[in-house]
Design an enzyme around this catalytic site. Sequence first.
Site, PDB file in Angstrom:
ATOM      1  N   HIS A   1      44.178  -0.026 -36.212  1.00 24.04           N
ATOM      2  CA  HIS A   1      42.754  -0.391 -36.246  1.00 24.04           C
ATOM      3  C   HIS A   1      42.384  -1.023 -37.577  1.00 24.04           C
ATOM      4  O   HIS A   1      42.951  -0.677 -38.612  1.00 24.04           O
ATOM      5  CB  HIS A   1      41.895   0.856 -36.022  1.00 24.04           C
ATOM      6  CG  HIS A   1      41.852   1.271 -34.584  1.00 24.04           C
ATOM      7  ND1 HIS A   1      42.203   2.515 -34.170  1.00 24.04           N
ATOM      8  CD2 HIS A   1      41.506   0.591 -33.467  1.00 24.04           C
ATOM      9  CE1 HIS A   1      42.078   2.589 -32.848  1.00 24.04           C
ATOM     10  NE2 HIS A   1      41.667   1.436 -32.396  1.00 24.04           N
ATOM     11  N   GLY A   2      41.425  -1.929 -37.503  1.00 22.26           N
ATOM     12  CA  GLY A   2      41.009  -2.621 -38.707  1.00 22.26           C
ATOM     13  C   GLY A   2      41.942  -3.797 -38.970  1.00 22.26           C
ATOM     14  O   GLY A   2      42.843  -4.083 -38.183  1.00 22.26           O
TER      15      GLY A   2
ATOM     16  N   ASN B   1      37.344  -5.859 -32.670  1.00 22.50           N
ATOM     17  CA  ASN B   1      36.084  -5.334 -33.182  1.00 22.50           C
ATOM     18  C   ASN B   1      35.810  -5.860 -34.595  1.00 22.50           C
ATOM     19  O   ASN B   1      34.834  -6.563 -34.827  1.00 22.50           O
ATOM     20  CB  ASN B   1      36.102  -3.796 -33.162  1.00 22.50           C
ATOM     21  CG  ASN B   1      34.719  -3.206 -33.421  1.00 22.50           C
ATOM     22  OD1 ASN B   1      33.774  -3.921 -33.710  1.00 22.50           O
ATOM     23  ND2 ASN B   1      34.605  -1.892 -33.330  1.00 22.50           N
ATOM     24  N   THR B   2      36.715  -5.565 -35.525  1.00 22.55           N
ATOM     25  CA  THR B   2      36.460  -5.900 -36.927  1.00 22.55           C
ATOM     26  C   THR B   2      36.098  -7.374 -37.134  1.00 22.55           C
ATOM     27  O   THR B   2      35.150  -7.686 -37.868  1.00 22.55           O
ATOM     28  CB  THR B   2      37.700  -5.554 -37.782  1.00 22.55           C
ATOM     29  OG1 THR B   2      38.167  -4.256 -37.390  1.00 22.55           O
ATOM     30  CG2 THR B   2      37.365  -5.539 -39.255  1.00 22.55           C
TER      31      THR B   2
ATOM     32  N   HIS C   1      45.142  -2.211 -29.068  1.00 22.11           N
ATOM     33  CA  HIS C   1      44.016  -1.931 -29.972  1.00 22.11           C
ATOM     34  C   HIS C   1      44.315  -2.516 -31.331  1.00 22.11           C
ATOM     35  O   HIS C   1      45.471  -2.778 -31.662  1.00 22.11           O
ATOM     36  CB  HIS C   1      43.832  -0.425 -30.116  1.00 22.11           C
ATOM     37  CG  HIS C   1      43.230   0.211 -28.912  1.00 22.11           C
ATOM     38  ND1 HIS C   1      41.980   0.775 -28.921  1.00 22.11           N
ATOM     39  CD2 HIS C   1      43.695   0.348 -27.655  1.00 22.11           C
ATOM     40  CE1 HIS C   1      41.723   1.257 -27.713  1.00 22.11           C
ATOM     41  NE2 HIS C   1      42.742   1.008 -26.923  1.00 22.11           N
ATOM     42  N   GLY C   2      43.251  -2.663 -32.129  1.00 21.02           N
ATOM     43  CA  GLY C   2      43.462  -3.139 -33.483  1.00 21.02           C
ATOM     44  C   GLY C   2      43.966  -4.566 -33.492  1.00 21.02           C
ATOM     45  O   GLY C   2      44.782  -4.950 -34.321  1.00 21.02           O
TER      46      GLY C   2
ATOM     47  N   ASP D   1      34.766   3.336 -25.546  1.00 19.58           N
ATOM     48  CA  ASP D   1      35.904   3.212 -26.460  1.00 19.58           C
ATOM     49  C   ASP D   1      36.188   4.598 -27.070  1.00 19.58           C
ATOM     50  O   ASP D   1      35.356   5.504 -26.949  1.00 19.58           O
ATOM     51  CB  ASP D   1      35.538   2.176 -27.535  1.00 19.58           C
ATOM     52  CG  ASP D   1      36.751   1.521 -28.164  1.00 19.58           C
ATOM     53  OD1 ASP D   1      37.876   1.914 -27.837  1.00 19.58           O
ATOM     54  OD2 ASP D   1      36.563   0.614 -28.992  1.00 19.58           O
ATOM     55  N   HIS D   2      37.322   4.741 -27.715  1.00 20.15           N
ATOM     56  CA  HIS D   2      37.789   6.022 -28.288  1.00 20.15           C
ATOM     57  C   HIS D   2      36.838   7.202 -28.176  1.00 20.15           C
ATOM     58  O   HIS D   2      35.852   7.308 -28.895  1.00 20.15           O
ATOM     59  CB  HIS D   2      38.162   5.824 -29.756  1.00 20.15           C
ATOM     60  CG  HIS D   2      39.219   4.789 -29.898  1.00 20.15           C
ATOM     61  ND1 HIS D   2      40.545   5.064 -29.732  1.00 20.15           N
ATOM     62  CD2 HIS D   2      39.118   3.459 -30.116  1.00 20.15           C
ATOM     63  CE1 HIS D   2      41.239   3.954 -29.885  1.00 20.15           C
ATOM     64  NE2 HIS D   2      40.405   2.967 -30.111  1.00 20.15           N
TER      65      HIS D   2
ATOM     66  N   ASP E   1      40.923   9.651 -26.306  1.00 19.00           N
ATOM     67  CA  ASP E   1      41.801   9.480 -27.460  1.00 19.00           C
ATOM     68  C   ASP E   1      42.318  10.822 -27.964  1.00 19.00           C
ATOM     69  O   ASP E   1      41.673  11.492 -28.765  1.00 19.00           O
ATOM     70  CB  ASP E   1      41.077   8.716 -28.571  1.00 19.00           C
ATOM     71  CG  ASP E   1      42.033   8.316 -29.683  1.00 19.00           C
ATOM     72  OD1 ASP E   1      43.120   8.926 -29.781  1.00 19.00           O
ATOM     73  OD2 ASP E   1      41.701   7.409 -30.466  1.00 19.00           O
TER      74      ASP E   1
HETATM   75 ZN   LIG Z   1      40.802   1.088 -30.558  1.00 20.33          ZN
END
Ligand SMILES: [Zn+2]
Length: 288
Positions: free
Chosen positions: A185-186, A239-240, A215-216, A80-81, A102
């Site tokens: 993100h987040g 992810n979060t 993403h995010g 990832d990134h 990235d």
């Molecule tokens: Zn990402």
Amino acid sequence: MKTLKQTVWEAREKKVAVGHFNISNLEALWGIFRAAQSLNVPVIIGVSEGERDFVGVKLVANAVKSIREEFDYPIYLNADHTYSFDRVKEAIDAGFDSVIVDGAKLSFEENVKLTKQCVDYARASGREVLVEAELGYIGQSSKVLDEIPEGVMLDESSLTDPVKAKEFVELTGVDMLAPAVGNFHGMLRGGVDPKLNIERVKQVAESTGIPLVLHGGSGNSEDDFKQAIANGINIVHINTEIRLAFRDAVKKALQENPDEVAPYKFLKPGMLAVQEVVEKKLRFFNNL
Ligand SMILES: [Zn+2]
């Protein structure tokens, strides 16, 4: 066994998305794998630079490979990134199936240069390694946020431009692209993130002709996902939400059993909580 490239292009044809979930421990890896296995769908494990530093680049490559072989299962590993050529090289050398370069914070020219260098290295590796690039800034941290991250602009002119995206793909030869389409993100505390720009997803997918990655994804509504996937998103990153599920379940387990010292006992609820969240997401991404 299908390669990741075949898997992603098959998703493109079927208008579904492959789930990408991050890990920094074994419990999450097992939780994600079990969720995918229970639905019989392919899955991608992601590790950011920070997560790789914690787990170990070679260890995580071997762990995923070990599950793939033992269960004869389409589980893939993505870096990832990644912000430098050296770290892209490290992941490719360790056997990752894909890498994300990235350069979203760089100028267009610098982003092209870095991405092209990574694509060249991937092609020369002798394996099929996919390279994803980032065009448009969407923030950098996977956590619960009080506000939209600094530098992320959600107005139309700040989103990824379909013409620029096409030029970028032609100049770099990249396999997949992560555009800025109103995502970040987040996730926002307690709520649903602002809506994605579906028209822009469609335009970038059409102009580039390659699979797009969202993403995010934590915090976006089901309706947003559904439309984004129908219009060209073929991988979704979460992810979060799984971090949150893991943390809360382990916290609860420790509060309820303060004398428990066996990690495999107090961490198991964390694994099961990850599994539950991932299963729900995978059902949705795969139209099940
Ligand atoms: Zn990402």
